[in-house]
Motif scaffolding. Structure first.
Motif, PDB file in Angstrom:
ATOM      1  N   MET A   1      -2.819   9.551   8.622  1.00  0.00           N
ATOM      2  CA  MET A   1      -3.914   9.075   7.763  1.00  0.00           C
ATOM      3  C   MET A   1      -5.230   9.005   8.550  1.00  0.00           C
ATOM      4  SD  MET A   1      -3.826   5.610   5.513  1.00  0.00           S
ATOM      5  CE  MET A   1      -4.700   4.583   6.677  1.00  0.00           C
TER       6      MET A   1
ATOM      7  N   GLN B   1       2.312   2.337  -3.098  1.00  0.00           N
ATOM      8  CA  GLN B   1       1.274   2.683  -4.069  1.00  0.00           C
ATOM      9  C   GLN B   1       0.850   1.485  -4.911  1.00  0.00           C
ATOM     10  OE1 GLN B   1       0.845   6.423  -5.717  1.00  0.00           O
ATOM     11  NE2 GLN B   1       2.442   7.404  -4.533  1.00  0.00           N
ATOM     12  N   ASN B   2       0.441   0.447  -4.186  1.00  0.00           N
ATOM     13  CA  ASN B   2      -0.197  -0.723  -4.782  1.00  0.00           C
ATOM     14  C   ASN B   2       0.710  -1.547  -5.689  1.00  0.00           C
ATOM     15  OD1 ASN B   2      -2.510  -0.215  -3.383  1.00  0.00           O
ATOM     16  ND2 ASN B   2      -3.468   0.920  -5.037  1.00  0.00           N
TER      17      ASN B   2
ATOM     18  N   LYS C   1       3.061   6.975   8.756  1.00  0.00           N
ATOM     19  CA  LYS C   1       2.066   6.870   7.682  1.00  0.00           C
ATOM     20  C   LYS C   1       0.636   6.811   8.255  1.00  0.00           C
ATOM     21  CE  LYS C   1       0.121   5.796   3.722  1.00  0.00           C
ATOM     22  NZ  LYS C   1      -0.023   6.824   2.699  1.00  0.00           N
TER      23      LYS C   1
ATOM     24  N   THR D   1      -7.065  11.076  -0.734  1.00  0.00           N
ATOM     25  CA  THR D   1      -6.598  12.018   0.294  1.00  0.00           C
ATOM     26  C   THR D   1      -5.108  11.882   0.562  1.00  0.00           C
ATOM     27  OG1 THR D   1      -7.251  10.453   1.998  1.00  0.00           O
ATOM     28  CG2 THR D   1      -8.820  12.207   1.454  1.00  0.00           C
ATOM     29  N   THR D   2      -4.544  10.701   0.264  1.00  0.00           N
ATOM     30  CA  THR D   2      -3.105  10.510   0.451  1.00  0.00           C
ATOM     31  C   THR D   2      -2.589   9.502  -0.573  1.00  0.00           C
ATOM     32  OG1 THR D   2      -1.394   9.768   2.006  1.00  0.00           O
ATOM     33  CG2 THR D   2      -3.543   8.752   2.236  1.00  0.00           C
ATOM     34  N   PRO D   3      -1.399   9.736  -1.133  1.00  0.00           N
ATOM     35  CA  PRO D   3      -0.816   8.706  -2.003  1.00  0.00           C
ATOM     36  C   PRO D   3      -0.535   7.466  -1.151  1.00  0.00           C
ATOM     37  CG  PRO D   3       0.382  10.792  -2.197  1.00  0.00           C
ATOM     38  CD  PRO D   3      -0.536  10.921  -1.024  1.00  0.00           C
ATOM     39  N   GLY D   4      -0.661   6.287  -1.711  1.00  0.00           N
ATOM     40  CA  GLY D   4      -0.471   5.086  -0.909  1.00  0.00           C
ATOM     41  C   GLY D   4      -1.641   4.897   0.030  1.00  0.00           C
ATOM     42  N   CYS D   5      -2.849   5.162  -0.473  1.00  0.00           N
ATOM     43  CA  CYS D   5      -4.055   4.989   0.343  1.00  0.00           C
ATOM     44  C   CYS D   5      -4.450   3.509   0.332  1.00  0.00           C
ATOM     45  CB  CYS D   5      -5.198   5.836  -0.201  1.00  0.00           C
ATOM     46  SG  CYS D   5      -6.756   5.559   0.650  1.00  0.00           S
ATOM     47  N   PRO D   6      -4.673   2.898   1.496  1.00  0.00           N
ATOM     48  CA  PRO D   6      -5.049   1.479   1.524  1.00  0.00           C
ATOM     49  C   PRO D   6      -6.370   1.203   0.805  1.00  0.00           C
ATOM     50  CG  PRO D   6      -4.528   2.286   3.732  1.00  0.00           C
ATOM     51  CD  PRO D   6      -4.588   3.479   2.834  1.00  0.00           C
ATOM     52  N   LEU D   7      -7.164   2.242   0.582  1.00  0.00           N
ATOM     53  CA  LEU D   7      -8.478   2.036  -0.035  1.00  0.00           C
ATOM     54  C   LEU D   7      -8.488   2.438  -1.504  1.00  0.00           C
ATOM     55  CD1 LEU D   7     -10.418   3.460   3.000  1.00  0.00           C
ATOM     56  CD2 LEU D   7     -10.359   1.076   2.289  1.00  0.00           C
ATOM     57  N   HIS D   8      -7.315   2.583  -2.079  1.00  0.00           N
ATOM     58  CA  HIS D   8      -7.180   3.031  -3.466  1.00  0.00           C
ATOM     59  C   HIS D   8      -8.085   2.232  -4.417  1.00  0.00           C
ATOM     60  CE1 HIS D   8      -4.417   4.563  -6.822  1.00  0.00           C
ATOM     61  NE2 HIS D   8      -5.283   3.769  -7.405  1.00  0.00           N
ATOM     62  N   GLU D   9      -7.896   0.916  -4.427  1.00  0.00           N
ATOM     63  CA  GLU D   9      -8.635   0.078  -5.374  1.00  0.00           C
ATOM     64  C   GLU D   9     -10.142   0.128  -5.123  1.00  0.00           C
ATOM     65  OE1 GLU D   9      -5.884  -0.420  -7.724  1.00  0.00           O
ATOM     66  OE2 GLU D   9      -7.484  -1.856  -8.142  1.00  0.00           O
TER      67      GLU D   9
ATOM     68  N   HIS E   1      -2.795  17.055   7.329  1.00  0.00           N
ATOM     69  CA  HIS E   1      -2.094  17.512   6.124  1.00  0.00           C
ATOM     70  C   HIS E   1      -1.228  18.705   6.466  1.00  0.00           C
ATOM     71  CE1 HIS E   1      -3.480  15.316   2.502  1.00  0.00           C
ATOM     72  NE2 HIS E   1      -4.309  14.840   3.406  1.00  0.00           N
TER      73      HIS E   1
ATOM     74  N   TRP F   1      -1.927  12.559  -8.807  1.00  0.00           N
ATOM     75  CA  TRP F   1      -1.405  12.978  -7.493  1.00  0.00           C
ATOM     76  C   TRP F   1      -0.979  14.446  -7.505  1.00  0.00           C
ATOM     77  CZ3 TRP F   1      -3.227   9.729  -4.344  1.00  0.00           C
ATOM     78  CH2 TRP F   1      -3.319   8.379  -4.687  1.00  0.00           C
TER      79      TRP F   1
ATOM     80  N   TRP G   1      -4.135  16.522  -2.996  1.00  0.00           N
ATOM     81  CA  TRP G   1      -5.380  16.851  -2.300  1.00  0.00           C
ATOM     82  C   TRP G   1      -5.052  17.642  -1.029  1.00  0.00           C
ATOM     83  CZ3 TRP G   1      -7.300  15.863   2.599  1.00  0.00           C
ATOM     84  CH2 TRP G   1      -8.664  16.109   2.790  1.00  0.00           C
TER      85      TRP G   1
ATOM     86  N   VAL H   1       0.830  -1.207   0.000  1.00  0.00           N
ATOM     87  CA  VAL H   1       0.000   0.000   0.000  1.00  0.00           C
ATOM     88  C   VAL H   1       0.866   1.260   0.000  1.00  0.00           C
ATOM     89  CG1 VAL H   1      -1.508   1.360   1.499  1.00  0.00           C
ATOM     90  CG2 VAL H   1      -2.034  -1.033   1.074  1.00  0.00           C
ATOM     91  N   VAL H   2       1.867   1.272   0.887  1.00  0.00           N
ATOM     92  CA  VAL H   2       2.762   2.432   0.968  1.00  0.00           C
ATOM     93  C   VAL H   2       3.512   2.627  -0.349  1.00  0.00           C
ATOM     94  CG1 VAL H   2       4.858   3.270   2.106  1.00  0.00           C
ATOM     95  CG2 VAL H   2       3.007   2.327   3.474  1.00  0.00           C
TER      96      VAL H   2
ATOM     97  N   PHE I   1     -10.009  -2.566   8.461  1.00  0.00           N
ATOM     98  CA  PHE I   1      -9.515  -2.144   7.147  1.00  0.00           C
ATOM     99  C   PHE I   1      -9.337  -3.348   6.228  1.00  0.00           C
ATOM    100  CE2 PHE I   1      -7.909   1.684   5.220  1.00  0.00           C
ATOM    101  CZ  PHE I   1      -8.179   2.661   6.153  1.00  0.00           C
TER     102      PHE I   1
END
Lengths: 418, 99
Positions: free
Chosen positions: A207, A76-77, A203, B46-54, A212, B79, B83, A73-74, A340
């Protein structure tokens, strides 16, 4: 790119919860006897067995699952280097730690040596898989570098542990065993868990607060002081250095923990979500408590080194650090990580197609808060029992701790049924 | 055939499940073009590397694809610009307890 939800982290999280429940049930079963003996001298077969069940079977197992879940995830998938290797690693490590715990309980030197090698093999496979994933992605941030540092220290802690296991079987190193033990504990406690919790929080903590624009400069200072603390401490243990060398290591580590707590406060100041959830709030309370204890120990150990280095104080400090900060932070974050993981697995592909629940609907934040409050109250009473050598307080504290911990594990685990 | 307002209403059905706020009120939709039955979206998270991306991006795609007036959906995640909370709508701020 990740196209489906990996089931690999589930195995680690579920096994970690089972180990946690087993530890608590075992504690409830022979409450007063093992704690009284543990407070006098933690180096006993049952104490070693329980320690490895808790630290490897629960904390490290959960931490490995979190790494498998969060590293892709970190990054970016991106996919893991090898998910299949992850399953092999799970099997090897699970067999290793379970056999090791059984070997300690049976006080069987050959079992201890054999399963220590197997547990270390599981750690090496984990390090290879995560290391290859991080190197291939080549996206270095404070989070990914901290994760790599954590895994590196896990390998060293595991190597020291394996050497001690072999020494049980073959008696190669004589009195060097005790020095190795110090390095093993320091690498695992400050290195592996210290780097992992701090870097992953860099991280996760913003989140969950929707923070931010917060400053990130302190993150490097945290990592720098932690590295200085670990790498002053390890040679101090290995070469039986004078007390002031250990004191410098403690001071560096304490500085890292204080700066970490300050950084969490910075993140909170920049939040845009009023309530991050009880687990996340508790993780900050624990960080502040841990930093306060560490900061207090620095002058205390300079003035009264014999008291701080006594067995009883070592048990109190070790318990507060490993069960309090490391274990508590893992428990607190589990109230977020499990929903999650489960939501993504069960509902992720249904979003946009049908009405799906929010994560807040999978777990009741008020119950999480009540259970965590009771757990940490039990921990406080138990630590007081150790400090005052009161079997009654030890029994009451551990009874509360074990019973509520079981409830908590069951409650968080019940998310898998929603 | 759909119009922009219809598409925005559809997108309001897709939530960030952790924050409990939909993607429109979170300000995640940067651009929305509707041409006949074709919808093109440029969005962020809201953030790069978001666990909920997909889950979130897939949810946006799925909610549009199931509408009978939409034939083609193109969702692109960007990106830049990052945001920021200023993109939250008043409804989004209220849902988050933003102050």
């Amino acid at each position: 790119m990740v196209s489906r939800v990996s089931r690999l982290p589930f195995w680690f999280l579920a096994t970690g919860l089972v180990s946690f429940a087993a530890f608590q049930l075992w504690s409830l079963a022979d409450l007063a006897s093992w704690l009284a003996a543990f407070a006098e001298d933690p180096r006993m077969p049952s104490g070693w067995s329980r320690a490895h069940l808790l630290v490897l079977g629960w904390a490290t197992m959960i931490a490995m699952g979190a790494v498998y879940q969060l590293v892709p995830v970190v990054l970016q998938n991106r996919n893991l280097f090898s998910e299949r290797l992850g399953y092999v690693q799970y099997a090897v490590f699970t067999a290793g730690f379970a056999g090791l715990a059984a070997g300690f309980l049976a006080a069987d030197a050959i079992l201890i040596g054999g399963f220590a090698v197997l547990a270390f093999a599981g750690i090496l496979l984990f390090a290879f898989n995560i290391g290859a994933t991080l190197i291939r992605a080549n996206a270095w941030t404070n989070v990914t570098a901290g994760c790599a540092a954590a895994v590196f220290h896990l390998v060293l802690a595991g190597a020291a542990g394996m050497l001690m296991g072999l020494n049980f079987a073959f008696e190669w190193w004589g009195t060097f065993h005790d020095r190795l033990l110090g390095a093993h504990l320091w690498l695992g406690a400050a290195g592996w868990f210290g780097f992992l919790i701090t870097s992953f929080s860099f991280k996760l903590f913003p989140m969950f607060h929707l923070s931010h624009g917060h400053p990130e400069a302190l993150q490097r200072w945290v990592a720098g002081f932690l590295a200085a603390g670990v790498w002053t401490g390890v040679p101090s243990f290995l070469f039986n250095a004078p007390a002031w060398c250990h004191w410098i290591a403690l001071t560096c580590a304490a500085s890292a923990f204080v700066l970490y707590a300050v950084h969490l406060s910075q993140i909170v100041r920049f939040r845009h979500k009023q309530t991050p959830g009880a687990g996340i709030r508790w993780s900050r309370h624990l960080a502040i408590g841990q930093a306060s204890v560490a900061a207090l120990l620095v002058p205390l150990s300079a003035v009264f080194p014999d008291i701080v280095l006594s067995t009883r104080m070592a048990v109190v400090i070790g318990w507060l650090y490993l069960w309090g900060w490391v274990g508590g932070t893992i428990l607190a974050y589990l109230s977020k990580i499990i929903p999650f993981l489960w939501w993504t697995s069960k509902y992720g592909s249904r979003a946009g197609r049908e009405k799906v629940p929010t994560m807040a609907e999978l777990i009741d934040d008020r119950k999480v808060n009540a259970l965590l409050t009771a757990i940490f109250a039990g921990l406080f009473v138990l630590a007081a029992g150790f400090g005052w050598n009161s079997p009654l307080l030890q029994s009451l504290g551990d009874g509360l701790l074990a019973a509520v911990s079981l409830l908590y594990a069951g409650y968080v685990g019940a998310v898998f049924a929603k | 055939m759909v119009d922009k307002d219809t598409v925005l209403e559809l997108l309001k059905q897709v939530y960030d499940p952790e924050l409990g706020v939909n993607v429109v009120d979170l300000g995640l939709i940067y651009e929305l073009d509707v041409e006949g039955g074709r919808v093109r979206i440029r969005m962020t998270l809201t953030t790069p590397g978001c666990p909920l991306h997909e889950a979130i991006v897939g949810g946006v795609r799925r909610v549009l694809e199931r509408h009978p007036g939409i034939e083609d959906v193109d969702v692109r995640v960007v990106w830049e610009p990052r945001w920021t909370p200023e993109r939250l709508t008043p409804a989004g701020r209220e849902a988050l307890g933003f102050f």
